[in-house]
Every structure is written in structure tokens, then in C-alpha cells.
Design a protein around this motif. Structure first.
Motif, mmCIF file in Angstrom:
data_model
loop_
_atom_site.group_PDB
_atom_site.id
_atom_site.type_symbol
_atom_site.label_atom_id
_atom_site.label_comp_id
_atom_site.label_asym_id
_atom_site.label_seq_id
_atom_site.Cartn_x
_atom_site.Cartn_y
_atom_site.Cartn_z
ATOM 1 N N VAL A 128 0.856 -1.187 0.000
ATOM 2 C CA VAL A 128 0.000 0.000 0.000
ATOM 3 C C VAL A 128 0.891 1.236 0.000
ATOM 4 C CG1 VAL A 128 -1.765 1.292 1.251
ATOM 5 C CG2 VAL A 128 -1.831 -1.217 1.220
ATOM 6 N N MET A 129 0.681 2.096 -0.987
ATOM 7 C CA MET A 129 1.505 3.291 -1.142
ATOM 8 C C MET A 129 0.645 4.540 -1.036
ATOM 9 S SD MET A 129 4.065 2.144 -4.213
ATOM 10 C CE MET A 129 5.115 0.716 -4.003
ATOM 11 N N LEU A 130 1.099 5.491 -0.229
ATOM 12 C CA LEU A 130 0.396 6.762 -0.075
ATOM 13 C C LEU A 130 1.166 7.836 -0.828
ATOM 14 C CD1 LEU A 130 -0.602 6.653 3.707
ATOM 15 C CD2 LEU A 130 -1.723 5.607 1.723
ATOM 16 N N MET A 131 0.494 8.464 -1.772
ATOM 17 C CA MET A 131 1.120 9.444 -2.657
ATOM 18 C C MET A 131 0.455 10.799 -2.448
ATOM 19 S SD MET A 131 1.688 9.009 -6.753
ATOM 20 C CE MET A 131 -0.058 8.824 -7.140
ATOM 21 N N PRO A 132 1.215 11.833 -2.169
ATOM 22 C CA PRO A 132 0.614 13.145 -1.930
ATOM 23 C C PRO A 132 -0.001 13.720 -3.190
ATOM 24 C CG PRO A 132 3.001 13.328 -2.008
ATOM 25 C CD PRO A 132 2.688 11.865 -2.049
ATOM 26 N N GLU A 133 -1.210 14.257 -3.045
ATOM 27 C CA GLU A 133 -1.866 14.917 -4.179
ATOM 28 C C GLU A 133 -1.149 16.229 -4.466
ATOM 29 O OE1 GLU A 133 -4.045 17.596 -6.363
ATOM 30 O OE2 GLU A 133 -4.221 17.850 -4.184
ATOM 31 N N GLY A 134 -0.908 16.500 -5.749
ATOM 32 C CA GLY A 134 -0.254 17.739 -6.144
ATOM 33 C C GLY A 134 0.488 17.568 -7.447
ATOM 34 N N THR A 135 0.685 18.665 -8.146
ATOM 35 C CA THR A 135 1.390 18.617 -9.431
ATOM 36 C C THR A 135 2.623 19.513 -9.438
ATOM 37 O OG1 THR A 135 -0.075 20.355 -10.311
ATOM 38 C CG2 THR A 135 -0.701 18.055 -10.733
ATOM 39 N N ASP A 136 3.043 19.989 -8.269
ATOM 40 C CA ASP A 136 4.277 20.769 -8.196
ATOM 41 C C ASP A 136 4.981 20.428 -6.889
ATOM 42 O OD1 ASP A 136 3.587 22.929 -6.041
ATOM 43 O OD2 ASP A 136 1.899 22.999 -7.439
ATOM 44 N N ALA A 137 6.258 20.750 -6.842
ATOM 45 C CA ALA A 137 7.087 20.356 -5.702
ATOM 46 C C ALA A 137 6.579 20.950 -4.399
ATOM 47 C CB ALA A 137 8.538 20.769 -5.951
ATOM 48 N N ALA A 138 6.081 22.195 -4.429
ATOM 49 C CA ALA A 138 5.630 22.838 -3.196
ATOM 50 C C ALA A 138 4.425 22.112 -2.600
ATOM 51 C CB ALA A 138 5.269 24.298 -3.476
ATOM 52 N N ALA A 139 3.473 21.729 -3.447
ATOM 53 C CA ALA A 139 2.295 21.022 -2.949
ATOM 54 C C ALA A 139 2.678 19.658 -2.390
ATOM 55 C CB ALA A 139 1.277 20.866 -4.076
ATOM 56 N N ILE A 140 3.590 18.974 -3.083
ATOM 57 C CA ILE A 140 4.042 17.674 -2.609
ATOM 58 C C ILE A 140 4.737 17.807 -1.255
ATOM 59 C CG2 ILE A 140 5.569 15.728 -3.080
ATOM 60 C CD1 ILE A 140 3.145 15.856 -4.940
ATOM 61 N N ARG A 141 5.645 18.744 -1.154
ATOM 62 C CA ARG A 141 6.408 18.917 0.083
ATOM 63 C C ARG A 141 5.491 19.271 1.256
ATOM 64 N NH1 ARG A 141 9.341 16.660 -2.684
ATOM 65 N NH2 ARG A 141 11.352 17.266 -3.542
ATOM 66 N N CYS A 144 2.739 6.685 7.261
ATOM 67 C CA CYS A 144 3.345 5.451 6.737
ATOM 68 C C CYS A 144 4.135 4.724 7.818
ATOM 69 C CB CYS A 144 4.242 5.769 5.543
ATOM 70 S SG CYS A 144 3.358 6.258 4.043
ATOM 71 N N LYS A 145 4.867 5.459 8.620
ATOM 72 C CA LYS A 145 5.634 4.844 9.697
ATOM 73 C C LYS A 145 4.714 4.181 10.716
ATOM 74 C CE LYS A 145 9.016 7.301 11.432
ATOM 75 N NZ LYS A 145 9.713 8.508 11.966
ATOM 76 N N ALA A 146 3.586 4.805 10.994
ATOM 77 C CA ALA A 146 2.662 4.271 11.992
ATOM 78 C C ALA A 146 1.915 3.048 11.503
ATOM 79 C CB ALA A 146 1.668 5.360 12.414
ATOM 80 N N ARG A 147 1.641 2.986 10.189
ATOM 81 C CA ARG A 147 0.773 1.933 9.664
ATOM 82 C C ARG A 147 1.513 0.862 8.860
ATOM 83 N NH1 ARG A 147 -4.540 3.584 9.512
ATOM 84 N NH2 ARG A 147 -4.908 1.413 8.905
ATOM 85 N N GLY A 148 2.787 1.084 8.577
ATOM 86 C CA GLY A 148 3.529 0.120 7.776
ATOM 87 C C GLY A 148 3.302 0.259 6.285
ATOM 88 N N PHE A 149 2.663 1.360 5.878
ATOM 89 C CA PHE A 149 2.478 1.632 4.455
ATOM 90 C C PHE A 149 3.775 2.205 3.877
ATOM 91 C CE2 PHE A 149 -2.248 2.661 5.455
ATOM 92 C CZ PHE A 149 -2.538 1.312 5.518
ATOM 93 N N ARG A 150 3.817 2.336 2.561
ATOM 94 C CA ARG A 150 4.989 2.917 1.899
ATOM 95 C C ARG A 150 4.666 4.328 1.434
ATOM 96 N NH1 ARG A 150 7.426 -1.430 -2.302
ATOM 97 N NH2 ARG A 150 8.943 0.254 -2.519
ATOM 98 N N TYR A 151 5.609 5.222 1.617
ATOM 99 C CA TYR A 151 5.460 6.570 1.063
ATOM 100 C C TYR A 151 5.856 6.526 -0.403
ATOM 101 C CZ TYR A 151 6.031 11.496 0.099
ATOM 102 O OH TYR A 151 5.931 12.741 -0.464
ATOM 103 N N CYS A 152 5.048 7.140 -1.250
ATOM 104 C CA CYS A 152 5.292 7.117 -2.695
ATOM 105 C C CYS A 152 5.571 8.529 -3.188
ATOM 106 C CB CYS A 152 4.079 6.528 -3.416
ATOM 107 S SG CYS A 152 4.281 6.400 -5.213
ATOM 108 N N PRO A 153 6.829 8.876 -3.405
ATOM 109 C CA PRO A 153 7.142 10.192 -3.966
ATOM 110 C C PRO A 153 6.746 10.261 -5.435
ATOM 111 C CG PRO A 153 9.126 8.880 -3.832
ATOM 112 C CD PRO A 153 8.042 8.063 -3.182
#
Length: 232
Positions: free
Chosen positions: A187-200, A210-219
Motif C-alpha cells: 500500500v503506497m500513499l502518494m501526496p496529491e499535487g502537481t508541483d514540488a511545493a504542494a508535494i512537500r 506510513c511509519k505508523a501503519r507500515g504503508f509505503r510513502y510514494c514520492p
């Protein structure tokens, strides 16, 4: 089938991030995500018609060093002839990733990695953004747990969720419970956004989740490398 673009780049998302890959973007989609970053392949589909043989030949010409191909969209699974194209690419020895919202059953299509992106409520267009009929259609069909189960049972898989806020977690949990059998590491969680500022801006709390649930962060590495541009 109608093709929006074919290009050679690096995979920017998921478990194969950084892998040189040929991307085949079909044009046409059965959903209308409000934050879609490829509306030229969904909301206003563009492109020309090509046979599976023509597409496979273009991949070989464009990316002679590539061993990975990504079928994406739009929604590639609604493209006429997609199974024939996948079979041709498999015959050529390519590793095939299919990026799909998992609303269409796989029906035995050649696939080495099912990159599934079920659409949460944050994807539904708001009133006035598109016609009411499309809003109703999107909301009614965006999640198909039984279809997701078919993909998960048949192929190596990853589930990528576009997350816009804390409220999305309850919907993710409910869907995973209904589908069943998906390991947290897939399971990967990906931040909604189309530019670096929104992602960050969404990174810190998503990383903590992700750390709490064992999911993967998806850049979304392609946005860092190339910006929100076509052909990347």
C-alpha cells in the motif's frame, strides 16, 4: 487504439521508481478525477489511432535499451486492443507495468506489475467543474472492490492512493478491509499535487502515517526531475 503519447523516461512512482521505461499513454478514460494531471488523455482525450503492431514497433525504435514498458493513460484498460498490445510486448520480452484505476477486470491480460490506483472521494469533481452526468458516473464507478480483488489475486501488485488530507485514511482502511489480503507493504500513499511545493507540504504527515501503519510513502520523482510536463 488511440494513443496520446509514447516516450522513454524513468519511472517516477512506485516500487520501480528510477527504472528506465518506455511509457505508452492511451487516450480515453472512464473516470474524471478532479486533480487529474493528464487531462489531455482523459477529460479532453487527444491522440491518433495506431495498431498494436505500430505501437510495439515505435517502442522498439524509441527505447532500444529499455526492458520495462508502462501501459498508462487515461485508463489503459478501456483502450481497444490493449490485450493484444500487451501480448506483443510480452513476446518482445518486456516487463509490463499496467497503471490502472482497477475499475476494469484484467481478464488475463499480460502483466508483470499491476500498479493499481483506486480513486478516493477526493477525486470526484465538484459541481461546475464538469457536467452533472459525469460527476454522478465518476462517483458511482470510481471504486470497484471486486475488480481490485481480481487484480490482486492475479498479479504482483501495488496499490497507490492519492492522498489529499487526513480524512482520506478512513476510506483507505474501509476499502482495504473490503478487498482483503493486501499487505501493508504493498500500500503506497502518494501526496496529491502537481508541483514540488504542494508535494512537500503534505510529506511530513504522510511520512508519519506510513511509519505508523507500515504503508509505503510514494514520492512523485518525475515532478522533481522534469516538472509537470508531457513526455516525462
Amino acid at each position: 487504439m488511440r494513443i496520446s503519447e509514447i516516450f522513454y523516461s524513468l519511472q517516477g512512482e512506485g516500487s520501480l521508481a528510477g527504472m528506465p521505461s518506455a511509457f505508452i499513454r492511451t487516450s480515453g478514460c472512464n473516470l474524471r478525477c478532479r486533480w487529474c494531471d493528464t487531462k489531455y488523455a482523459s477529460w479532453q482525450p487527444e491522440g491518433d489511432d495506431h495498431s498494436p503492431e505500430q505501437i510495439a514497433a515505435e517502442v522498439r525504435r524509441l527505447a532500444p535499451a529499455a526492458r520495462h514498458v508502462v501501459l498508462t493513460g487515461g485508463e489503459p484498460m478501456v483502450a481497444k486492443g490493449i490485450a493484444d498490445l500487451a501480448a506483443l510486448l510480452r513476446e518482445d520480452g518486456f516487463h509490463l507495468t499496467i497503471e490502472t484505476a482497477a475499475t476494469v477486470p484484467p481478464d488475463g491480460i499480460a502483466c508483470d506489475l499491476a500498479s493499481l490506483s483506486p480513486k478516493l472521494a477526493n477525486s470526484t469533481p465538484l459541481a461546475g467543474e464538469i457536467g452533472d452526468a459525469w460527476i454522478a458516473r465518476h462517483e458511482a464507478t470510481r471504486l470497484q472492490p471486486s475488480v481490485i480483488r481480481e487484480w490482486v489475486d492475479a498479479y504482483p501488485h501495488q496499490l497507490k492512493f492519492v492522498v489529499a488530507g487526513d480524512g482520506d485514511l478512513a476510506e483507505i482502511d474501509a476499502l482495504l478491509a473490503e478487498v482483503g489480503g493486501v499487505a501493508p507493504a504493498h500500500v503506497m500513499l502518494m501526496p496529491e499535487g502537481t508541483d514540488a511545493a504542494a508535494i512537500r507540504s503534505r510529506e511530513p504527515w504522510l511520512i508519519g502515517l506510513c511509519k505508523a501503519r507500515g504503508f509505503r510513502y510514494c514520492p512523485r520523482l518525475h515532478l522533481d526531475w522534469f516538472g509537470n510536463t508531457r513526455g516525462t
